[in-house]
Scaffold this motif. Sequence first.
Motif, PDB file in Angstrom:
ATOM      1  N   GLY A   1     -13.602  18.673   7.557  1.00  0.00           N
ATOM      2  CA  GLY A   1     -12.242  18.486   7.947  1.00  0.00           C
ATOM      3  C   GLY A   1     -11.525  18.911   9.190  1.00  0.00           C
ATOM      4  N   ASN A   2     -12.198  19.646  10.174  1.00  0.00           N
ATOM      5  CA  ASN A   2     -11.892  20.058  11.327  1.00  0.00           C
ATOM      6  C   ASN A   2     -10.404  20.419  11.400  1.00  0.00           C
ATOM      7  OD1 ASN A   2     -14.178  18.950  12.601  1.00  0.00           O
ATOM      8  ND2 ASN A   2     -13.200  16.741  12.364  1.00  0.00           N
ATOM      9  N   GLY A   3     -10.103  21.244  10.329  1.00  0.00           N
ATOM     10  CA  GLY A   3      -8.758  21.794  10.199  1.00  0.00           C
ATOM     11  C   GLY A   3      -7.583  20.947   9.904  1.00  0.00           C
ATOM     12  N   ASP A   4      -8.131  19.710   9.577  1.00  0.00           N
ATOM     13  CA  ASP A   4      -6.965  18.688   9.354  1.00  0.00           C
ATOM     14  C   ASP A   4      -6.288  18.806   8.017  1.00  0.00           C
ATOM     15  OD1 ASP A   4      -7.071  17.477  11.927  1.00  0.00           O
ATOM     16  OD2 ASP A   4      -8.887  16.178  11.169  1.00  0.00           O
ATOM     17  N   LEU A   5      -5.319  18.130   7.760  1.00  0.00           N
ATOM     18  CA  LEU A   5      -4.534  18.327   6.489  1.00  0.00           C
ATOM     19  C   LEU A   5      -4.870  17.432   5.209  1.00  0.00           C
ATOM     20  CD1 LEU A   5      -2.021  19.837   5.467  1.00  0.00           C
ATOM     21  CD2 LEU A   5      -0.684  17.822   6.280  1.00  0.00           C
ATOM     22  N   LEU A   6      -5.199  18.173   4.132  1.00  0.00           N
ATOM     23  CA  LEU A   6      -5.412  17.224   2.936  1.00  0.00           C
ATOM     24  C   LEU A   6      -4.131  17.238   2.207  1.00  0.00           C
ATOM     25  CD1 LEU A   6      -7.968  15.892   1.558  1.00  0.00           C
ATOM     26  CD2 LEU A   6      -8.164  18.013   0.318  1.00  0.00           C
ATOM     27  N   ILE A   7      -3.666  16.058   1.944  1.00  0.00           N
ATOM     28  CA  ILE A   7      -2.498  15.777   1.061  1.00  0.00           C
ATOM     29  C   ILE A   7      -2.779  14.920  -0.100  1.00  0.00           C
ATOM     30  CG2 ILE A   7      -1.108  15.778   3.014  1.00  0.00           C
ATOM     31  CD1 ILE A   7      -0.780  12.911   2.663  1.00  0.00           C
ATOM     32  N   PRO A   8      -1.886  15.222  -1.189  1.00  0.00           N
ATOM     33  CA  PRO A   8      -1.920  14.272  -2.472  1.00  0.00           C
ATOM     34  C   PRO A   8      -1.906  12.690  -1.893  1.00  0.00           C
ATOM     35  CG  PRO A   8      -0.307  16.163  -2.631  1.00  0.00           C
ATOM     36  CD  PRO A   8      -0.803  16.178  -1.206  1.00  0.00           C
ATOM     37  N   GLY A   9      -2.466  11.998  -2.506  1.00  0.00           N
ATOM     38  CA  GLY A   9      -2.478  10.483  -2.013  1.00  0.00           C
ATOM     39  C   GLY A   9      -0.855  10.132  -2.484  1.00  0.00           C
ATOM     40  N   LEU A  10      -0.363   9.215  -1.308  1.00  0.00           N
ATOM     41  CA  LEU A  10       0.919   8.614  -1.409  1.00  0.00           C
ATOM     42  C   LEU A  10       1.114   7.633  -2.928  1.00  0.00           C
ATOM     43  CD1 LEU A  10       0.714   9.694   1.342  1.00  0.00           C
ATOM     44  CD2 LEU A  10       2.110   7.876   2.181  1.00  0.00           C
ATOM     45  N   ILE A  11       2.208   7.871  -3.357  1.00  0.00           N
ATOM     46  CA  ILE A  11       2.305   6.996  -4.489  1.00  0.00           C
ATOM     47  C   ILE A  11       3.576   5.864  -4.273  1.00  0.00           C
ATOM     48  CG2 ILE A  11       3.127   6.894  -6.927  1.00  0.00           C
ATOM     49  CD1 ILE A  11       2.125   9.728  -7.349  1.00  0.00           C
ATOM     50  N   ASN A  12       3.285   4.692  -4.108  1.00  0.00           N
ATOM     51  CA  ASN A  12       3.887   3.397  -3.888  1.00  0.00           C
ATOM     52  C   ASN A  12       4.709   3.052  -5.640  1.00  0.00           C
ATOM     53  OD1 ASN A  12       5.658   1.536  -3.336  1.00  0.00           O
ATOM     54  ND2 ASN A  12       4.190   0.242  -2.297  1.00  0.00           N
ATOM     55  N   ALA A  13       5.816   3.746  -5.870  1.00  0.00           N
ATOM     56  CA  ALA A  13       6.331   3.641  -7.145  1.00  0.00           C
ATOM     57  C   ALA A  13       7.095   2.482  -7.714  1.00  0.00           C
ATOM     58  CB  ALA A  13       7.150   4.876  -7.474  1.00  0.00           C
ATOM     59  N   HIS A  14       7.367   1.619  -6.519  1.00  0.00           N
ATOM     60  CA  HIS A  14       7.970   0.156  -6.806  1.00  0.00           C
ATOM     61  C   HIS A  14       7.598  -0.703  -5.768  1.00  0.00           C
ATOM     62  CE1 HIS A  14      10.300  -2.890  -8.470  1.00  0.00           C
ATOM     63  NE2 HIS A  14      10.937  -3.002  -7.635  1.00  0.00           N
ATOM     64  N   PHE A  15       6.794  -1.910  -6.602  1.00  0.00           N
ATOM     65  CA  PHE A  15       6.095  -2.925  -5.635  1.00  0.00           C
ATOM     66  C   PHE A  15       6.086  -4.190  -6.450  1.00  0.00           C
ATOM     67  CE2 PHE A  15       2.150  -4.734  -4.228  1.00  0.00           C
ATOM     68  CZ  PHE A  15       2.613  -5.203  -2.953  1.00  0.00           C
ATOM     69  N   HIS A  16       6.046  -5.238  -5.899  1.00  0.00           N
ATOM     70  CA  HIS A  16       6.048  -6.703  -6.465  1.00  0.00           C
ATOM     71  C   HIS A  16       4.983  -7.333  -5.641  1.00  0.00           C
ATOM     72  CE1 HIS A  16       9.555  -6.529  -8.794  1.00  0.00           C
ATOM     73  NE2 HIS A  16      10.242  -6.000  -7.841  1.00  0.00           N
ATOM     74  N   SER A  17       3.672  -7.426  -6.049  1.00  0.00           N
ATOM     75  CA  SER A  17       2.433  -8.084  -5.531  1.00  0.00           C
ATOM     76  C   SER A  17       2.510  -9.594  -5.061  1.00  0.00           C
ATOM     77  CB  SER A  17       1.154  -7.733  -6.087  1.00  0.00           C
ATOM     78  OG  SER A  17       1.059  -8.312  -7.199  1.00  0.00           O
ATOM     79  N   PRO A  18       3.145 -10.313  -5.977  1.00  0.00           N
ATOM     80  CA  PRO A  18       3.220 -12.011  -5.593  1.00  0.00           C
ATOM     81  C   PRO A  18       3.495 -12.380  -4.517  1.00  0.00           C
ATOM     82  CG  PRO A  18       3.477 -11.351  -8.112  1.00  0.00           C
ATOM     83  CD  PRO A  18       3.575 -10.139  -7.243  1.00  0.00           C
ATOM     84  N   VAL A  19       4.117 -11.788  -3.647  1.00  0.00           N
ATOM     85  CA  VAL A  19       4.807 -12.274  -2.360  1.00  0.00           C
ATOM     86  C   VAL A  19       4.230 -11.708  -1.206  1.00  0.00           C
ATOM     87  CG1 VAL A  19       6.928 -13.403  -3.183  1.00  0.00           C
ATOM     88  CG2 VAL A  19       6.844 -10.977  -2.849  1.00  0.00           C
ATOM     89  N   ASN A  20       2.750 -10.869  -1.254  1.00  0.00           N
ATOM     90  CA  ASN A  20       2.440 -10.165  -0.355  1.00  0.00           C
ATOM     91  C   ASN A  20       1.982 -11.111   0.911  1.00  0.00           C
ATOM     92  OD1 ASN A  20       2.078  -7.812  -1.966  1.00  0.00           O
ATOM     93  ND2 ASN A  20       0.115  -8.305  -2.310  1.00  0.00           N
ATOM     94  N   HIS A  21       1.882 -12.365   0.633  1.00  0.00           N
ATOM     95  CA  HIS A  21       1.500 -13.399   1.684  1.00  0.00           C
ATOM     96  C   HIS A  21       2.835 -13.656   2.408  1.00  0.00           C
ATOM     97  CE1 HIS A  21       2.708 -15.639  -1.881  1.00  0.00           C
ATOM     98  NE2 HIS A  21       3.004 -16.694  -1.176  1.00  0.00           N
ATOM     99  N   MET A  22       3.914 -13.229   2.288  1.00  0.00           N
ATOM    100  CA  MET A  22       5.459 -13.894   2.548  1.00  0.00           C
ATOM    101  C   MET A  22       6.190 -12.854   3.532  1.00  0.00           C
ATOM    102  SD  MET A  22       6.626 -15.859  -0.702  1.00  0.00           S
ATOM    103  CE  MET A  22       8.226 -16.847   0.219  1.00  0.00           C
ATOM    104  N   LYS A  23       5.294 -11.718   4.240  1.00  0.00           N
ATOM    105  CA  LYS A  23       5.991 -10.955   5.200  1.00  0.00           C
ATOM    106  C   LYS A  23       6.589 -11.870   6.398  1.00  0.00           C
ATOM    107  CE  LYS A  23       2.768  -6.999   4.829  1.00  0.00           C
ATOM    108  NZ  LYS A  23       1.633  -6.291   5.483  1.00  0.00           N
ATOM    109  N   GLY A  24       7.768 -11.564   6.977  1.00  0.00           N
ATOM    110  CA  GLY A  24       8.483 -12.049   7.730  1.00  0.00           C
ATOM    111  C   GLY A  24       8.967 -13.511   7.725  1.00  0.00           C
ATOM    112  N   MET A  25       9.071 -13.791   6.365  1.00  0.00           N
ATOM    113  CA  MET A  25       9.320 -15.343   6.123  1.00  0.00           C
ATOM    114  C   MET A  25      10.821 -15.603   5.903  1.00  0.00           C
ATOM    115  SD  MET A  25       7.320 -17.808   3.408  1.00  0.00           S
ATOM    116  CE  MET A  25       5.662 -17.850   4.386  1.00  0.00           C
TER     117      MET A  25
END
Length: 507
Positions: free
Chosen positions: A52-76
Amino acid sequence: MSVLFRNVRVYDEGLAEGATAPTSVLVMGDTIAAIGADLAAATPADAEVIEGNGDLLIPGLINAHFHSPVNHMKGMLPNLPLEIFMLYESPDLEALRPSPREAYVRTMLAAMEMLKTGATSVQDDAFFVPHPTPEVIDTVMQAYRDVGIRATVALDQPELAEVEKLPFLAELLPDAMRAELAHPPAFGRERLLESYRHLIDAWHGAEGGRLSAAVSCSAPQRISPEYMGALDDLSRAHDLPFYVHMLETKLQRVLAHEQPRFAGRSLVRYTHDLGLLSDRMNIIHAIWMDDADYDLIAASGASVAHNPISNLRLGSGVMPFRTLRERKINICLGTDEAIADDAVNMWGVAKQAALIHTIGDPDYKRWPDASEILDCLFRGGAKAMRRGDSLGAIEVGRLADLALIDLDTAAFTPLNDIRRQLVFCENGAGVRATMVAGRIVYDGTRLTTVDERALRAEAREIFSGRKAALEGARSEAARWLPYYEAMVAKAAARDVGFNRWLGYSGA
């Protein structure tokens, strides 16, 4: 399989410094087995050791709201009000039906981005154009299986006709156009419930519980009470989160007085009166609510999913964060969809959540502090997922969903305050490793589970071939645009007794 994180600082919300002194964390199988300075005797001989070299271990981040079907439409799309935005985002057109492979690849795009920035869990409120099929449901879940993220997935589909979901349209549209929007989706309640049965039977609890089902009604105004009740039955029977968009926009507040079924009640009061508010419910956005609504949510034990970047992108307004915290309402954080955030990076969400509320209250003592934002990000997300006892903290016996953060970066140099620098300085670039269920899925240089470069190349090829269909959808949306603009303007002009647009002095 065992992994030993050696010489790491462990994020600990209970410590004044926010983290322990350098120590070790032993993971066995999918669980945190031990935490301590000397774990040599407890560590299996074949364990993988991560220095670890003294680095920080954290709980994994939780994305608590998301819609996957428009992942390909960034910036559209440009910034647009939600109701106009949805005209372009998810029109119910057969030409936009994805192939199973298309659904797989687009799901992968965001899942890969999340893992590389330290997010280990996602609640995907997936909608399907024109409707879900077993094949496409399976490929979405297979993508999450293959990439290695923890995913809880629902089927977000409306059931009612468009004119029943929105105010003023019936009076604004010419007769012929109104008739087009008067028909409910052909894929009705029974077939939607069949789709849920497939999702639950085939995938709920898969991969040792890493994959699971949720239910979603999209929003109360978009479905019948009968369907909402049937979803609640499924939620209760299987202890599933229940995703519900509520009062995201002022127009949705106005709706209460424009449709007889609501009889002047807010969508929160309407849902309460149906007996469906519960601690399983994830109420998404929760912006245009009054004190009575927040009191009902607090009494029910429901969680609220706060999506500050999406709310700004769509001009929906600002959720009163302190009002919810004072009522001890559980708040979790989400990116919402890639087309509304233009990234799927929870660090940006955390920073925006910490900043946007400072301009709504002159009393700086009421502004969110970094520890509160991290509480929403970790424990808040875990509770919303129905995983409050197993995720969201680094403790013996909890699931090993973890991220290792490099402290030898510009974000943490010099190290002044771990909490504030996590919220305000980190952007995901400092993630050295991401672990889900005891498995390293990102090693700081590459994803260990899939060929990211090949999948991105495939995505470019697939979606370059979809441009004609998307252009056709835009042309169709343009036909309705004047009427939707008039509807949004009419709702904006109504006085609802309070305001969630900062700096706006109108109705």
